[in-house]
Design a protein around this motif. Structure first.
Motif, PDB file in Angstrom:
ATOM      1  N   ALA A 252     -72.726 -11.289  18.063  1.00 16.70           N
ATOM      2  CA  ALA A 252     -71.475 -10.596  17.774  1.00 16.70           C
ATOM      3  C   ALA A 252     -71.265  -9.445  18.753  1.00 16.70           C
ATOM      4  CB  ALA A 252     -71.495 -10.079  16.335  1.00 16.70           C
ATOM      5  N   LEU A 253     -72.332  -8.659  18.965  1.00 21.74           N
ATOM      6  CA  LEU A 253     -72.223  -7.504  19.873  1.00 21.74           C
ATOM      7  C   LEU A 253     -71.824  -7.950  21.274  1.00 21.74           C
ATOM      8  CD1 LEU A 253     -75.217  -5.128  19.167  1.00 21.74           C
ATOM      9  CD2 LEU A 253     -72.797  -4.550  19.248  1.00 21.74           C
ATOM     10  N   LEU A 254     -72.496  -8.977  21.767  1.00 23.26           N
ATOM     11  CA  LEU A 254     -72.248  -9.386  23.149  1.00 23.26           C
ATOM     12  C   LEU A 254     -70.869 -10.012  23.308  1.00 23.26           C
ATOM     13  CD1 LEU A 254     -75.655 -10.888  24.245  1.00 23.26           C
ATOM     14  CD2 LEU A 254     -74.664  -8.723  24.862  1.00 23.26           C
ATOM     15  N   LEU A 255     -70.420 -10.715  22.271  1.00 19.96           N
ATOM     16  CA  LEU A 255     -69.115 -11.359  22.406  1.00 19.96           C
ATOM     17  C   LEU A 255     -67.988 -10.352  22.255  1.00 19.96           C
ATOM     18  CD1 LEU A 255     -69.528 -14.768  20.576  1.00 19.96           C
ATOM     19  CD2 LEU A 255     -69.244 -14.357  23.004  1.00 19.96           C
TER      20      LEU A 255
ATOM     21  N   PHE B   8     -76.616  -4.521  30.637  1.00 13.03           N
ATOM     22  CA  PHE B   8     -77.886  -4.642  29.913  1.00 13.03           C
ATOM     23  C   PHE B   8     -77.813  -5.646  28.753  1.00 13.03           C
ATOM     24  CE2 PHE B   8     -75.304  -1.417  28.012  1.00 13.03           C
ATOM     25  CZ  PHE B   8     -75.455  -1.615  26.656  1.00 13.03           C
ATOM     26  N   GLY B   9     -76.701  -6.374  28.636  1.00 13.37           N
ATOM     27  CA  GLY B   9     -76.518  -7.288  27.510  1.00 13.37           C
ATOM     28  C   GLY B   9     -77.606  -8.333  27.394  1.00 13.37           C
ATOM     29  N   HIS B  10     -78.063  -8.833  28.559  1.00 11.50           N
ATOM     30  CA  HIS B  10     -79.081  -9.884  28.501  1.00 11.50           C
ATOM     31  C   HIS B  10     -80.398  -9.354  27.961  1.00 11.50           C
ATOM     32  CE1 HIS B  10     -78.747  -7.968  32.390  1.00 11.50           C
ATOM     33  NE2 HIS B  10     -80.002  -8.235  32.642  1.00 11.50           N
ATOM     34  N   TRP B  11     -80.698  -8.102  28.295  1.00  8.37           N
ATOM     35  CA  TRP B  11     -81.937  -7.526  27.749  1.00  8.37           C
ATOM     36  C   TRP B  11     -81.790  -7.267  26.261  1.00  8.37           C
ATOM     37  CZ3 TRP B  11     -86.087  -8.385  30.157  1.00  8.37           C
ATOM     38  CH2 TRP B  11     -86.119  -8.420  31.557  1.00  8.37           C
ATOM     39  N   LEU B  12     -80.574  -6.859  25.833  1.00 11.08           N
ATOM     40  CA  LEU B  12     -80.324  -6.640  24.409  1.00 11.08           C
ATOM     41  C   LEU B  12     -80.562  -7.933  23.635  1.00 11.08           C
ATOM     42  CD1 LEU B  12     -79.119  -4.714  22.212  1.00 11.08           C
ATOM     43  CD2 LEU B  12     -76.935  -5.809  22.679  1.00 11.08           C
ATOM     44  N   ALA B  13     -80.000  -9.030  24.164  1.00 10.42           N
ATOM     45  CA  ALA B  13     -80.154 -10.318  23.486  1.00 10.42           C
ATOM     46  C   ALA B  13     -81.621 -10.704  23.406  1.00 10.42           C
ATOM     47  CB  ALA B  13     -79.365 -11.395  24.232  1.00 10.42           C
TER      48      ALA B  13
ATOM     49  N   PHE C 208     -73.342 -16.090  28.103  1.00 11.91           N
ATOM     50  CA  PHE C 208     -74.432 -17.062  27.967  1.00 11.91           C
ATOM     51  C   PHE C 208     -75.468 -16.570  26.965  1.00 11.91           C
ATOM     52  CE2 PHE C 208     -78.572 -18.717  29.336  1.00 11.91           C
ATOM     53  CZ  PHE C 208     -78.317 -20.080  29.292  1.00 11.91           C
ATOM     54  N   PHE C 209     -75.813 -15.286  27.085  1.00  7.92           N
ATOM     55  CA  PHE C 209     -76.823 -14.758  26.176  1.00  7.92           C
ATOM     56  C   PHE C 209     -76.290 -14.657  24.758  1.00  7.92           C
ATOM     57  CE2 PHE C 209     -79.115 -13.941  29.970  1.00  7.92           C
ATOM     58  CZ  PHE C 209     -80.433 -13.993  29.577  1.00  7.92           C
ATOM     59  N   ALA C 210     -74.981 -14.384  24.615  1.00 11.67           N
ATOM     60  CA  ALA C 210     -74.388 -14.362  23.284  1.00 11.67           C
ATOM     61  C   ALA C 210     -74.536 -15.727  22.629  1.00 11.67           C
ATOM     62  CB  ALA C 210     -72.917 -13.976  23.388  1.00 11.67           C
ATOM     63  N   TYR C 211     -74.275 -16.788  23.410  1.00 10.56           N
ATOM     64  CA  TYR C 211     -74.386 -18.132  22.849  1.00 10.56           C
ATOM     65  C   TYR C 211     -75.836 -18.468  22.505  1.00 10.56           C
ATOM     66  CZ  TYR C 211     -69.620 -18.895  24.582  1.00 10.56           C
ATOM     67  OH  TYR C 211     -68.287 -18.821  24.824  1.00 10.56           O
ATOM     68  N   LEU C 212     -76.767 -18.027  23.385  1.00  4.55           N
ATOM     69  CA  LEU C 212     -78.185 -18.276  23.088  1.00  4.55           C
ATOM     70  C   LEU C 212     -78.560 -17.643  21.754  1.00  4.55           C
ATOM     71  CD1 LEU C 212     -80.354 -17.778  26.308  1.00  4.55           C
ATOM     72  CD2 LEU C 212     -79.640 -19.893  25.259  1.00  4.55           C
ATOM     73  N   ASN C 213     -78.102 -16.401  21.544  1.00  8.03           N
ATOM     74  CA  ASN C 213     -78.403 -15.713  20.292  1.00  8.03           C
ATOM     75  C   ASN C 213     -77.776 -16.431  19.110  1.00  8.03           C
ATOM     76  OD1 ASN C 213     -80.151 -13.695  20.804  1.00  8.03           O
ATOM     77  ND2 ASN C 213     -78.637 -12.085  20.989  1.00  8.03           N
ATOM     78  N   LEU C 214     -76.557 -16.902  19.312  1.00  7.94           N
ATOM     79  CA  LEU C 214     -75.877 -17.639  18.249  1.00  7.94           C
ATOM     80  C   LEU C 214     -76.659 -18.898  17.901  1.00  7.94           C
ATOM     81  CD1 LEU C 214     -73.271 -17.793  16.544  1.00  7.94           C
ATOM     82  CD2 LEU C 214     -72.297 -19.183  18.345  1.00  7.94           C
ATOM     83  N   PHE C 215     -77.165 -19.542  18.925  1.00 12.84           N
ATOM     84  CA  PHE C 215     -77.955 -20.758  18.730  1.00 12.84           C
ATOM     85  C   PHE C 215     -79.176 -20.454  17.862  1.00 12.84           C
ATOM     86  CE2 PHE C 215     -78.658 -24.787  21.484  1.00 12.84           C
ATOM     87  CZ  PHE C 215     -78.937 -25.515  20.349  1.00 12.84           C
ATOM     88  N   LEU C 216     -79.891 -19.391  18.224  1.00  7.15           N
ATOM     89  CA  LEU C 216     -81.075 -19.015  17.443  1.00  7.15           C
ATOM     90  C   LEU C 216     -80.701 -18.713  16.008  1.00  7.15           C
ATOM     91  CD1 LEU C 216     -83.464 -16.686  19.431  1.00  7.15           C
ATOM     92  CD2 LEU C 216     -83.486 -19.140  19.166  1.00  7.15           C
ATOM     93  N   ALA C 217     -79.619 -17.922  15.823  1.00 11.20           N
ATOM     94  CA  ALA C 217     -79.228 -17.514  14.475  1.00 11.20           C
ATOM     95  C   ALA C 217     -78.910 -18.743  13.632  1.00 11.20           C
ATOM     96  CB  ALA C 217     -78.023 -16.582  14.536  1.00 11.20           C
ATOM     97  N   ALA C 218     -78.140 -19.684  14.222  1.00 11.90           N
ATOM     98  CA  ALA C 218     -77.752 -20.874  13.458  1.00 11.90           C
ATOM     99  C   ALA C 218     -78.975 -21.687  13.083  1.00 11.90           C
ATOM    100  CB  ALA C 218     -76.778 -21.719  14.274  1.00 11.90           C
TER     101      ALA C 218
ATOM    102  N   ALA D 223     -72.986 -24.071  18.700  1.00 13.65           N
ATOM    103  CA  ALA D 223     -73.655 -23.364  19.790  1.00 13.65           C
ATOM    104  C   ALA D 223     -74.060 -24.333  20.897  1.00 13.65           C
ATOM    105  CB  ALA D 223     -74.877 -22.626  19.252  1.00 13.65           C
ATOM    106  N   SER D 224     -74.509 -25.546  20.503  1.00 11.31           N
ATOM    107  CA  SER D 224     -74.894 -26.507  21.538  1.00 11.31           C
ATOM    108  C   SER D 224     -73.670 -26.910  22.353  1.00 11.31           C
ATOM    109  CB  SER D 224     -75.546 -27.730  20.910  1.00 11.31           C
ATOM    110  OG  SER D 224     -74.597 -28.450  20.168  1.00 11.31           O
ATOM    111  N   TYR D 225     -72.542 -27.058  21.663  1.00 17.18           N
ATOM    112  CA  TYR D 225     -71.307 -27.402  22.387  1.00 17.18           C
ATOM    113  C   TYR D 225     -70.977 -26.316  23.415  1.00 17.18           C
ATOM    114  CZ  TYR D 225     -66.280 -27.680  23.153  1.00 17.18           C
ATOM    115  OH  TYR D 225     -65.047 -27.714  23.728  1.00 17.18           O
ATOM    116  N   LEU D 226     -71.059 -25.058  22.969  1.00 18.05           N
ATOM    117  CA  LEU D 226     -70.709 -23.956  23.870  1.00 18.05           C
ATOM    118  C   LEU D 226     -71.669 -23.887  25.053  1.00 18.05           C
ATOM    119  CD1 LEU D 226     -69.920 -21.233  21.198  1.00 18.05           C
ATOM    120  CD2 LEU D 226     -68.286 -22.384  22.678  1.00 18.05           C
ATOM    121  N   LEU D 227     -72.955 -24.175  24.798  1.00 20.55           N
ATOM    122  CA  LEU D 227     -73.944 -24.011  25.861  1.00 20.55           C
ATOM    123  C   LEU D 227     -73.981 -25.204  26.808  1.00 20.55           C
ATOM    124  CD1 LEU D 227     -76.759 -22.270  23.870  1.00 20.55           C
ATOM    125  CD2 LEU D 227     -75.558 -21.358  25.835  1.00 20.55           C
ATOM    126  N   ILE D 228     -73.853 -26.415  26.267  1.00 25.18           N
ATOM    127  CA  ILE D 228     -73.860 -27.588  27.154  1.00 25.18           C
ATOM    128  C   ILE D 228     -72.661 -27.505  28.089  1.00 25.18           C
ATOM    129  CG2 ILE D 228     -73.629 -30.092  27.236  1.00 25.18           C
ATOM    130  CD1 ILE D 228     -75.098 -30.132  24.525  1.00 25.18           C
ATOM    131  N   GLY D 229     -71.528 -27.051  27.547  1.00 25.04           N
ATOM    132  CA  GLY D 229     -70.338 -26.943  28.376  1.00 25.04           C
ATOM    133  C   GLY D 229     -70.194 -25.568  29.000  1.00 25.04           C
TER     134      GLY D 229
END
Lengths: 99, 637
Positions: free
Chosen positions: B17-20, B29-34, B118-128, B151-157
């Motif tokens: 949520a924060l990153l998006l 520093f968003g990637h380090w936050l994630a 990208f990192f926002a989606y990675l975090n979303l993936f983990l959360a889901a 999340a997989s849709y967002l990351l694959i594409g």
């Protein structure tokens, strides 16, 4: 004289009137033809009254005369006002509600 | 400690949520936050793990009711969590491997201008995924399940400017929808049958008997088959496997995340979690083992023919997940081993994918293994870590894959009867083929002479070792690949750990464990030897040879797309075209024809109103004549 002859006359007059209404263009003539038809029907009513020996037909004829008189007043007024605005008494010219 | 469970999910979710929402301010520093939030979630997981270890085996499962989600009379869906040994295993795998992949992505995505997203989606993936495994009821699990799909849709594409990536993302999403439909039907069936979605009333728990124990076998089979369909979609099992190969269009860390820690493991989790249902529905279990056995051979064959390093690994994932599904379908003989293989596979497959990403990083994003060769001297760390992952996946004695895969093959034989022999032999053949294609990947990439080709801009590749952020995760995962299996197998510790949840029974194996182990090792060595003869001894052509019909079919994923196209897409579009034709010509034609007819008649009638008094008069006379004539006629009759 045989009263049926009056009916023949009435039918003849009515036909002349109807044909005039359908054929002529001048509003005044048209109007006169309408009067002719009304009077033809009056004649027929009176004749029937005579044939049957009752007064019904004669009374209705009076009504018709009153209505015809009223109609003449209104109709002539309309024709005069149309003639004033369009400078024509032809019924075919006034085929629109607006000017 | 219970209150820590929601935080497991909340930490990466907050990161997403924060990153998006945070905007450009977080670019620096968003990637380090994630990464930190993923690590925080791992920390919570460790805390809960140590707490869990402090309790007796029967009291290890804990629940946390957060709030009532959809309270309707007779329909109670809660946001509540359940953490038992099975979920705990997944939580540690997801957050642990997930954190390492986050760290790796810091280096891998350093030059991508959309890194924050990208990192926002990675975090979303983990959360889901975490929500999926800690949910206490099927509806909440479904929520996480759909979140994983999104999340997989967002990351694959993620590289959406490439049409192939956009198509692959849509393909993954749509194929997954088919599986999701299975899960939603299964949930509806459960609600009708048991009046609840929660795990405990349906599946029972230590000391209580769930509703599944009283339900009829037919209904349980229906639920089981629908759950299997769902698992097939998420875990890329035949017949819903076609999305996995194309999903390689995403950035490599995404492939690692999808293939190791999240997504494809969800199906295995679902089957193991619903063990109480499958145990009482033998037909559904048979379907599960058939799907597993077919997929493990299918994936292995595809893996042999692919020249794209990531697609070869994708075939391997499909095959390894096939092993897990096969084990999960064996019932209490196999559940624990399915999960054990899942965890060890999580380590070595993540390591292999990260290694492949590191190779691509050094080779100007080249993916064709025929254009690699001789990279071991240029990328020593990648070579060693990839090599350890390789030894682990082929089941080299002493490494992780050896213990877990060997156990699955043993369990397959222990199924008993002809079925056991067939399954066991399938698994053995799979082991040999695994050794073959993984050796091929290894030889083509790191050994032999250099077959490097300049890229599209004419730049010759200058292979170099990747930065520390990328190599450290690879080293850590290599440690996991080497030691995890032995640790789990030591004294049957993993079995003891999972037994309260999944139960365990020793099957009746026609072969002694030692014989199975020797057979497996022999098969593995045979695969390696054949591969060495084909790719190690002779020079590898840069342009792929034509190959046998099987090779050509396997290069096209055993014609899965052609099959789908012929069986599903073509009839589907023909049906759509027919419906469109019926709609536009039939329904619209009728309505439009009616309108045109009325319009035409009106047009004709309009002519009557011509504005000429005399024509009105004529129609009046005509009408009068008709009336008079009718009256006279009626009189005379």
């Amino acid at each position: 004289m045989n009263p049926v002859n009056y009916l023949y006359l009435s039918a003849l007059l009515f036909t002349i009137g109807a044909a005039g209404v359908l054929i002529r263009r001048n509003a005044i003539v048209l109007f006169m033809c309408v009067e002719l038809m009304l009077n033809a029907s009056n004649l027929a009513l009176v004749t029937f009254s005579r044939l049957h020996g009752t007064l019904d037909g004669q009374i209705i004829a009076f009504f018709t005369m009153v209505v015809a008189a009223a109609e003449v007043v209104v109709g002539l007024a309309i024709i005069v006002s149309i003639f004033r605005t369009r400078h024509s008494a032809s019924v075919d010219d006034s085929n629109l509600m607006k000017l | 400690m219970n209150s820590l469970i929601p935080l497991l999910v909340a930490a990466p979710l907050a990161g997403a949520a924060l990153l998006l929402l945070g905007g450009r301010a977080l670019d620096r520093f968003g990637h380090w936050l994630a990464t930190a939030l993923a690590a925080l979630s791992f920390g919570f997981g460790l805390a809960l793990f140590s707490d869990m270890l402090g309790r007796e085996a029967e009291h290890r499962a804990i629940t946390k009711h957060l709030f009532s989600w959809i309270p309707v009379n007779g329909f109670q869906a809660d946001i509540s969590f359940r953490l038992d040994q099975l979920s705990m295993t997944f939580v540690l795998l997801i957050t642990g491997v997930g954190t390492l992949i986050h760290l790796y992505s810091v280096g891998y995505m350093a030059h991508d201008e959309r890194r924050r997203r990208f990192f926002a989606y990675l975090n979303l993936f983990l959360a889901a995924m975490l929500l999926l495994v800690v949910a206490d009821n099927y509806l909440l699990l479904y929520f996480g399940w759909e979140g994983v799909g999104l999340a997989s849709y967002l990351l694959i594409g993620f590289w959406q400017h490439k049409p192939s990536a956009a198509t692959a993302a849509k393909k993954a999403f749509i194929v997954n929808r088919v599986g999701d439909m299975g899960l939603s039907i299964a949930i509806m069936l459960m609600f009708v049958e048991f009046g609840s979605f929660s795990f405990e009333p349906i599946l029972g728990s230590a000391g209580t008997v769930g509703g599944a124990a009283q339900a009829s076998e037919g209904k349980l089979t229906a639920i089981g088959l629908m759950l299997l369909l769902a698992a097939c979609g998420k875990s890329a099992q035949v017949p819903l496997q076609s999305w996995l190969g194309d999903a390689m269009e995403g950035p490599t860390p995404v492939s690692a995340l999808i293939h190791a820690a999240t997504m494809v493991t969800a199906g295995v989790y679902l089957i193991t979690r619903s063990s109480a249902i499958f145990d009482l529905a033998p037909d559904a279990q048979t379907a599960v083992v058939v799907v597993g056995a077919v997929t493990l051979l299918f994936g292995a064959i595809v893996g042999c023919a692919k020249d794209d390093i990531k697609k070869a690994l994708a075939g391997s994932t499909m095959s390894q997940i096939g092993y897990m599904v096969l084990a999960a379908g064996l019932g209490p003989i196999g559940y624990a081993f399915a999960i054990m293989h899942l965890v060890t596979h999580g380590f070595f497959k993540a390591g292999l994918f990260l290694g492949a990403g590191s190779v691509m990083h050094g080779m100007n994003d080249e993916v064709d293994m025929r254009h690699y060769g001789g990279l071991r001297k240029h990328m020593p760390v990648t070579f060693v870590t990839f090599g350890l992952g390789y030894l682990a996946i082929i089941g080299f004695p002493g490494l992780s894959g050896f213990f877990s895969k060997d156990k699955i093959i043993e369990a397959a034989f222990a199924k008993g009867g002809t079925e056991g022999w067939i399954l066991g032999l399938c698994a053995l053949v799979g082991a040999a083929v695994t050794a073959f294609y993984m050796t091929r990947v290894m030889l083509l990439t790191f050994f032999g002479e250099k077959r490097w080709q300049p890229d599209a801009d004419g730049n010759a590749p200058h292979p170099h070792e990747s930065p520390k952020t990328m190599t450290i995760p690879m080293v850590l995962l290599a440690f996991g690949s080497v030691f995890a299996g032995g640790l789990f197998a030591y004294n049957g510790s993993f079995l003891t750990w999972l037994e309260p949840v999944t139960g365990h029974s020793e099957g009746d194996s026609p072969l002694a464990p030692l014989v199975v182990t020797l057979l497996t090792t022999a098969c593995m060595l045979a695969g390696v030897a054949v591969s060495y003869l084909m790719y190690g001894r002779s020079a590898v052509p840069v342009v792929p040879p034509v190959g046998s019909p099987l090779t050509r079919a396997a290069r096209r994923d055993l014609l899965q797309d052609d099959f789908n196209h012929a069986v599903l897409v073509r009839p589907g579009s023909a049906l759509t075209a027919a419906l469109v034709y019926f709609d536009s010509r039939g329904l619209d034609g009728f309505v439009n024809g009616l309108a045109a007819t009325i319009g035409g008649i009106s047009g004709r009638l309009r002519r009557v109103q011509n504005g000429f008094v005399r024509s009105y008069a004529l129609s009046m006379f005509g009408g009068t004549l008709v009336l008079v004539a009718t009256t006279l006629l009626m009189r005379s009759v």
